[in-house]
Design an enzyme around this catalytic site. Structure first.
Site, PDB file in Angstrom:
ATOM      1  N   HIS A 136       0.906  -1.691  -0.041  1.00 23.82           N
ATOM      2  CA  HIS A 136      -0.241  -0.176   0.044  1.00 23.82           C
ATOM      3  C   HIS A 136       0.987   0.962   0.054  1.00 23.82           C
ATOM      4  CE1 HIS A 136      -3.215   3.243   1.015  1.00 23.82           C
ATOM      5  NE2 HIS A 136      -4.261   1.663   0.760  1.00 23.82           N
ATOM      6  N   GLU A 180      -7.899  -4.795  -0.226  1.00 27.29           N
ATOM      7  CA  GLU A 180      -8.211  -5.449  -1.274  1.00 27.29           C
ATOM      8  C   GLU A 180      -8.459  -7.288  -1.477  1.00 27.29           C
ATOM      9  OE1 GLU A 180      -6.685  -4.063  -4.696  1.00 27.29           O
ATOM     10  OE2 GLU A 180      -7.343  -2.057  -4.513  1.00 27.29           O
TER      11      GLU A 180
END
Length: 362
Positions: free
Chosen positions: A245, A298
């Site tokens: 991320h 996700e």
């Protein structure tokens, strides 16, 4: 990742502070996400999404997001995929320009538009994945959404969707949130700001693609060897979806919450997801020991949405439903600031010159 500076400009505005906010901001180093100071891990399972909407918009869970009156479900745009239908339908909601409203009126318009967005998404879901006539539920926003889509709401599915919506409700300054604030700063109506935000959310570099995680899980289930699958993907130079991320330097806290939720719900794919997660993190650490590459939201969003029997074609519209909370909070904050957002561009084109002769062009 450091910002790329060219001609004195930070590429992508990375590191540039565009506005001050009291709503939320990820704890980059600590791996935490707080909504107005409250850790997201304290919210899931304790208060429902509609009260998280209230926390973000009003600073207090109550009264929260009201239930819609059902009328918005008839205001739809025909044709196109679910995201396009939702974006167009939101834009058609009859709202007054923000410039003509005070903050209290703007808040009420945002509540109405957010409730309508959930209704519109449920109506579109009935077209994309028919599942019986619309019903109703008084068990909360997630259950009401599922009932309006499917006719009834499995409590476990509603719990999964509620957890997903809470973790996806807000995430600081990002492409869609910034878009919503820019549009709101012009004095446009809240429907225009929300619709524009849905458009910004649609790009794969922001909205994400949990559906691609499901593809990986399918492959691991077929092969029965997560470690071998991970090595093959990385050896081919392909990307493992759901890892790493740009914000967090530790584990994405939203992934942590959804992993726990999947375990509590005994999600059927939680076991293979755990196998893939462990294999991927081990291999990534071996190949890139100098980088912190942890699981992001996700990955476990895909497991949760799959458990709730949400088809991939509806993943993005449901993300938009969740993010109405954060977008609404930012639109209201921008309204109260009273400032037009208009950054300056650094011109780096040709110096003054005569018009080229069109006869010799090309």
């Amino acid at each position: 990742m450091s910002a790329t500076i060219e001609n004195g400009v930070n590429g992508g505005l990375e590191g540039v502070v565009a506005f001050a906010t009291e709503i939320a901001e990820p704890d980059r180093a600590g791996g935490a996400l707080r909504y107005r100071g409250v850790d997201v891990e304290e919210l899931v399972g304790r208060i429902p999404f509609e009260q998280v909407w209230g926390l973000l918009v009003d600073g207090t869970p109550l009264p929260g997001l009201p239930a819609g009156d059902g009328a918005a479900g008839e205001v739809r745009a025909a044709g196109g995929d679910a995201r396009r239908q939702l974006q167009a339908a939101i834009a058609r909601l009859p709202m007054r320009p923000l410039i003509d409203l005070d903050a209290e009126q703007a808040r009420d318009e945002l509540a109405a538009a957010s409730a309508a967005t959930l209704e519109l998404a449920a109506a579109i879901a009935r077209e994309v994945a028919p599942n019986g006539p619309a019903g109703d539920s008084d068990a909360g926003a997630a259950a009401r959404f599922l009932a309006r889509w499917r006719g009834d709401a499995d409590p476990a599915h509603a719990r999964a969707l509620d957890a997903y919506w809470i973790t996806a409700a807000e995430h600081g300054s990002n492409a869609s949130t910034f878009t919503a604030r820019v549009v709101a700063s012009t004095g446009a109506d809240v429907a225009a700001a929300l619709s524009a935000a849905v458009g910004a959310l649609s790009g794969p570099l922001h909205g994400g693609a949990p559906a691609r995680v499901l593809t990986m899980l399918d492959a691991v289930e077929r092969e029965g060897d997560a470690a071998r699958y991970v090595k093959r993907i990385l050896d081919r130079g392909e990307r493992l979806m759901g890892f790493g991320h740009r914000i967090y330097r530790a584990e994405d806290p939203r992934a942590r919450v959804l992993r726990q939720t999947a375990a509590q719900l005994n999600a059927p794919r939680a076991e293979v997801a755990t196998q893939l997660e462990h294999a991927a993190l081990q291999e990534l650490q071996a190949r890139k020991p100098d980088r912190v590459l942890a699981t992001n939201v996700e990955f476990w969003s895909a497991v949760i949405l799959d458990f709730a029997q949400i088809p991939p074609s509806l993943f993005l519209p449901l993300f938009a439903c969740a993010r109405t909370a954060g977008w609404s909070a930012h639109i209201l904050e921008q309204k109260r600031s009273g400032r037009l957002i208009r950054p300056t561009a650094a011109y780096v084109g040709p110096t003054p010159r005569p018009l080229p002769d069109a006869r010799h062009a090309g």
